[in-house]
Motif scaffolding. Structure first.
Motif, PDB file in Angstrom:
ATOM      1  N   ALA A  28      78.995  82.491 -14.316  1.00  0.00           N
ATOM      2  CA  ALA A  28      77.994  83.541 -14.104  1.00  0.00           C
ATOM      3  C   ALA A  28      78.311  84.318 -12.835  1.00  0.00           C
ATOM      4  N   GLY A  29      78.731  83.601 -11.791  1.00  0.00           N
ATOM      5  CA  GLY A  29      79.050  84.248 -10.515  1.00  0.00           C
ATOM      6  C   GLY A  29      80.073  85.363 -10.671  1.00  0.00           C
ATOM      7  N   PRO A  30      81.259  85.059 -11.218  1.00  0.00           N
ATOM      8  CA  PRO A  30      82.267  86.111 -11.376  1.00  0.00           C
ATOM      9  C   PRO A  30      81.800  87.288 -12.230  1.00  0.00           C
ATOM     10  N   VAL A  31      80.983  86.994 -13.271  1.00  0.00           N
ATOM     11  CA  VAL A  31      80.523  88.095 -14.123  1.00  0.00           C
ATOM     12  C   VAL A  31      79.635  89.034 -13.303  1.00  0.00           C
ATOM     13  N   LEU A  32      78.707  88.450 -12.518  1.00  0.00           N
ATOM     14  CA  LEU A  32      77.834  89.284 -11.682  1.00  0.00           C
ATOM     15  C   LEU A  32      78.651  90.001 -10.610  1.00  0.00           C
ATOM     16  N   TRP A  33      79.601  89.277 -10.020  1.00  0.00           N
ATOM     17  CA  TRP A  33      80.456  89.877  -8.990  1.00  0.00           C
ATOM     18  C   TRP A  33      81.228  91.056  -9.582  1.00  0.00           C
ATOM     19  N   ALA A  34      81.652  90.896 -10.876  1.00  0.00           N
ATOM     20  CA  ALA A  34      82.388  91.975 -11.529  1.00  0.00           C
ATOM     21  C   ALA A  34      81.523  93.221 -11.636  1.00  0.00           C
ATOM     22  N   LEU A  35      80.255  93.014 -12.043  1.00  0.00           N
ATOM     23  CA  LEU A  35      79.349  94.162 -12.158  1.00  0.00           C
ATOM     24  C   LEU A  35      79.251  94.875 -10.816  1.00  0.00           C
TER      25      LEU A  35
ATOM     26  N   GLY B 142      88.823  87.928  -7.023  1.00  0.00           N
ATOM     27  CA  GLY B 142      88.034  88.496  -5.926  1.00  0.00           C
ATOM     28  C   GLY B 142      87.136  87.461  -5.285  1.00  0.00           C
ATOM     29  N   LEU B 143      86.476  86.654  -6.113  1.00  0.00           N
ATOM     30  CA  LEU B 143      85.595  85.596  -5.613  1.00  0.00           C
ATOM     31  C   LEU B 143      86.381  84.599  -4.770  1.00  0.00           C
ATOM     32  N   GLU B 148      87.877  82.221   0.340  1.00  0.00           N
ATOM     33  CA  GLU B 148      89.128  81.662   0.858  1.00  0.00           C
ATOM     34  C   GLU B 148      89.551  80.407   0.101  1.00  0.00           C
ATOM     35  N   LEU B 149      89.508  80.507  -1.233  1.00  0.00           N
ATOM     36  CA  LEU B 149      89.872  79.369  -2.080  1.00  0.00           C
ATOM     37  C   LEU B 149      91.192  79.591  -2.811  1.00  0.00           C
ATOM     38  N   ILE B 157      90.834  73.548 -10.169  1.00  0.00           N
ATOM     39  CA  ILE B 157      90.365  72.529 -11.121  1.00  0.00           C
ATOM     40  C   ILE B 157      88.891  72.767 -11.461  1.00  0.00           C
ATOM     41  N   LEU B 158      88.073  73.043 -10.434  1.00  0.00           N
ATOM     42  CA  LEU B 158      86.651  73.275 -10.693  1.00  0.00           C
ATOM     43  C   LEU B 158      86.452  74.499 -11.580  1.00  0.00           C
ATOM     44  N   PHE B 159      87.228  75.558 -11.315  1.00  0.00           N
ATOM     45  CA  PHE B 159      87.085  76.755 -12.151  1.00  0.00           C
ATOM     46  C   PHE B 159      87.473  76.455 -13.600  1.00  0.00           C
ATOM     47  N   MET B 160      88.608  75.762 -13.774  1.00  0.00           N
ATOM     48  CA  MET B 160      89.039  75.463 -15.139  1.00  0.00           C
ATOM     49  C   MET B 160      88.053  74.541 -15.840  1.00  0.00           C
ATOM     50  N   ALA B 161      87.443  73.621 -15.065  1.00  0.00           N
ATOM     51  CA  ALA B 161      86.422  72.753 -15.653  1.00  0.00           C
ATOM     52  C   ALA B 161      85.230  73.586 -16.113  1.00  0.00           C
ATOM     53  N   ALA B 162      84.846  74.580 -15.303  1.00  0.00           N
ATOM     54  CA  ALA B 162      83.707  75.420 -15.681  1.00  0.00           C
ATOM     55  C   ALA B 162      83.996  76.180 -16.972  1.00  0.00           C
TER      56      ALA B 162
END
Lengths: 293, 293
Positions: A28-35, B142-143, B148-149, B157-162
């Protein structure tokens, strides 16, 4: 008392929290950030990377003026229609139907081959497809053997090459969906139709296909969503070229953001893609809910 | 949601064979048509195998003049093969483990408690499976820059898990629904807490299903190219999918044989895992949707 049960109810749902946090932060974060970012001039490097300015609808206005965007949108539609809706869908159905009529050993061997192209890691499938369509690749060897022209597919016919490659890569999914669906059609129905004198094609058109229409709708939605998102296959085969001739929306978003360093504009392209995906996703969920009723 | 729905239903092999034996089995025209289609699917794969055994391979498909394992020997170096494969292993195992833990925790209340919250939550999650992941890679980049990740293995790993979670939650809940609640109730009488009952009674009973979810996520992560390509920048962190692309993208013009050999070694683990799941889960359906760009 009521407050207490409310708190208890919430506590019982506490285990859902890790999943919710992961989904909120990373999806959800990246989608909102994209907007948000699509309304800024965020850049990959330099001053605009640290302190992007709000530029309102400028990126979206640019989408309308930029000749590459409508081209890319059209190529995306062509790619989805050609490789998923027509190619994978019809070929998957044909394979599933043929497999029921063929000898068991034949259908097992062919099924394994089709699935192998699908299970391979995407980068490996992309390399194999690249070699197959390259100037001195297997396809031109075959055409040469038949005495036909041997064009440079990836340069002269890039869309045809990536569409065919995606059919090769993804048909297994439709094939598996339709095999399962056909297995659920009771054989008595087909036998009864046969007694009444219905031929093979008639049985397929008037009995089998209507009975599996739910699976057809589901399959079409899922392969459309998967195909909309295809990046690696095209990136390895043509990198969107030559001169944007095969740059679908995922490729365009990537190019704008990372090649030309314009994160804001790239994100605007990505937002359009997310919205298209959201529309198809909403339709898919509607279909699913209706079929459950 | 065909995949998770079917995954929970294990079809006994006998039943499936009885059904597929329709009124029309073993027709020779169907065999021929199927074999022709199968040959089209086989050709690109054939190049991969033949080129890996050919020390001077090109894009052409041909039987090597001198078949040998030189290509495999040439890439058997720690920097070229072992480090990337190790990174792939860490990335995929980490992703599958995080996904499985979060999915099990989330699935338990959703499977066991009746609440108005369940249905909207499950449909929201399902909507998440429809999101074109390639479209959110620009915003995710961008996120990651802001937080700074970038180039961080745990964050990737956390992103791919999500991204794997929505599908995993659906599958896990379906498997959990198949475990009768009455079995836990006996444990509560003995004073065990909900979480103890989950750990000691429910999970052991659904271990086959958990295995399917784990392998499903693992295969997806192992084959993923685009996510690590964008998020993991340093060579020390890159999994095989990315290192194969960067290495052969630069030196590829001469080393097709090595490229093919590397591709095969990199693909073998997922091919093996696929066979395990397809055999163990009764239906290859459990893996539908494994390919998402």
């Amino acid at each position: 008392m009521a407050a207490q049960t409310g708190v208890r109810g919430l506590l019982r749902y506490l285990p859902v929290l890790p999943a919710v946090v992961l989904l909120a932060v990373f999806l959800a974060g990246p989608v909102l950030w994209a907007l948000h970012a699509s309304f800024t001039n965020a850049g990959l490097t330099g001053r605009n990377a640290r302190n992007p300015d709000w530029i309102g609808l400028e990126n979206y206005q640019r989408l309308l003026v930029d000749p590459v965007f409508p081209l890319s949108l059209g190529l995306t539609v062509l790619f989805v229609l050609g490789s998923a809706v027509l190619g994978q869908n019809l070929l998957g159905l044909a394979l599933a139907v043929l497999m029921r009529r063929a000898r068991r050993a034949v259908s097992a061997v062919v099924g394994t081959t089709v699935v192998a192209a699908w299970v391979l890691p995407e980068i490996v499938a992309a390399f194999a497809a690249y070699a197959y369509f390259s100037r001195d690749g297997t396809l031109n060897q075959l055409l040469g053997g038949l005495g036909l022209d041997q064009p440079d597919w990836l340069y002269s016919w890039p869309m045809a090459a990536v569409v065919l490659a995606n059919i090769w890569r993804g048909t297994a999914f439709s094939m598996l969906v339709y095999r399962a669906a056909l297995n659920d059609v009771p054989s008595e129905v087909a036998e009864a139709a046969q007694m009444d004198g219905a031929g093979g094609w008639q049985r397929l058109a008037y009995i089998t296909l209507p009975m599996i229409r739910g699976s057809i709708a589901t399959n079409l939605m899922l392969i459309t969503l998967q195909t909309l998102a295809v990046f690696t296959l095209i990136w390895v085969m043509t990198a969107g070229g030559p001169a944007n001739a095969s740059s679908t929306l995922p490729i365009l978003a990537y190019q704008e953001a990372f090649r030309f360093g314009d994160i804001g504009y790239g994100t605007a392209v990505a937002t359009v893609l997310i919205l298209i995906g959201a529309v198809f996703g909403a339709v898919y969920i509607r279909l699913l809910r209706e079929s459950k009723r | 949601m065909t995949a998770p729905a079917k995954a929970s239903r294990v079809v006994p092999p006998g039943e499936a064979t009885a059904r597929t034996r329709g009124p029309y089995r073993s027709s020779t025209p169907a065999d021929v048509a199927l074999l022709l289609l199968g040959a089209c699917f086989l050709l690109p794969l054939l190049w991969l195998v033949l080129a890996s055994l050919d020390a001077d391979a090109s894009h052409e498909t041909r039987v090597p003049a001198q078949a040998g394992l030189e290509n495999f020997a040439a890439i058997m170096t720690p920097a070229l093969l072992l480090q990337p494969l190790w990174n792939s292993l860490v990335l995929s195992t980490g992703t599958a483990a995080v996904t499985l833990v979060a999915a099990v925790l989330a699935a338990y209340p959703l499977s066991r408690y009746r609440s108005r919250f369940n249905t909207p939550f499950m449909y929201t999650v399902l909507f998440g499976t429809c999101l074109p992941i390639t479209a959110i890679m620009v915003p995710v980049y961008g996120l990651f820059v802001q937080l700074e990740l970038l180039d961080s293995m745990p964050a990737t790993i956390l992103f791919m898990a999500a991204t794997a979670l929505p599908m995993a939650i659906w599958m896990t809940r379906n498997f959990m629904d198949a475990v009768p609640a009455s079995l836990e109730e006996a444990a509560w009488v003995d004073g065990a807490s909900r979480m103890t009952a989950l750990r000691t009674i429910v999970l052991p009973l659904m271990r086959q299903g958990l295995g399917v979810v784990f392998i499903f996520v693992f295969i997806q992560a192992w084959g993923n190219f685009f996510v690590p390509f964008v998020l993991l920048l340093s060579e020390a962190n890159q999994p095989a999918a990315v290192s194969i692309f960067t290495f052969f993208g630069q030196h590829g013009a001469v080393a097709y044989g090595q490229l093919a050999a590397f591709s095969i070694l990199y693909s073998l683990p997922v091919l093996a895992l696929y066979v395990i799941v397809a055999k163990g889960a009764g239906s290859p359906f459990a893996l539908s949707g494994a390919v998402r760009g």
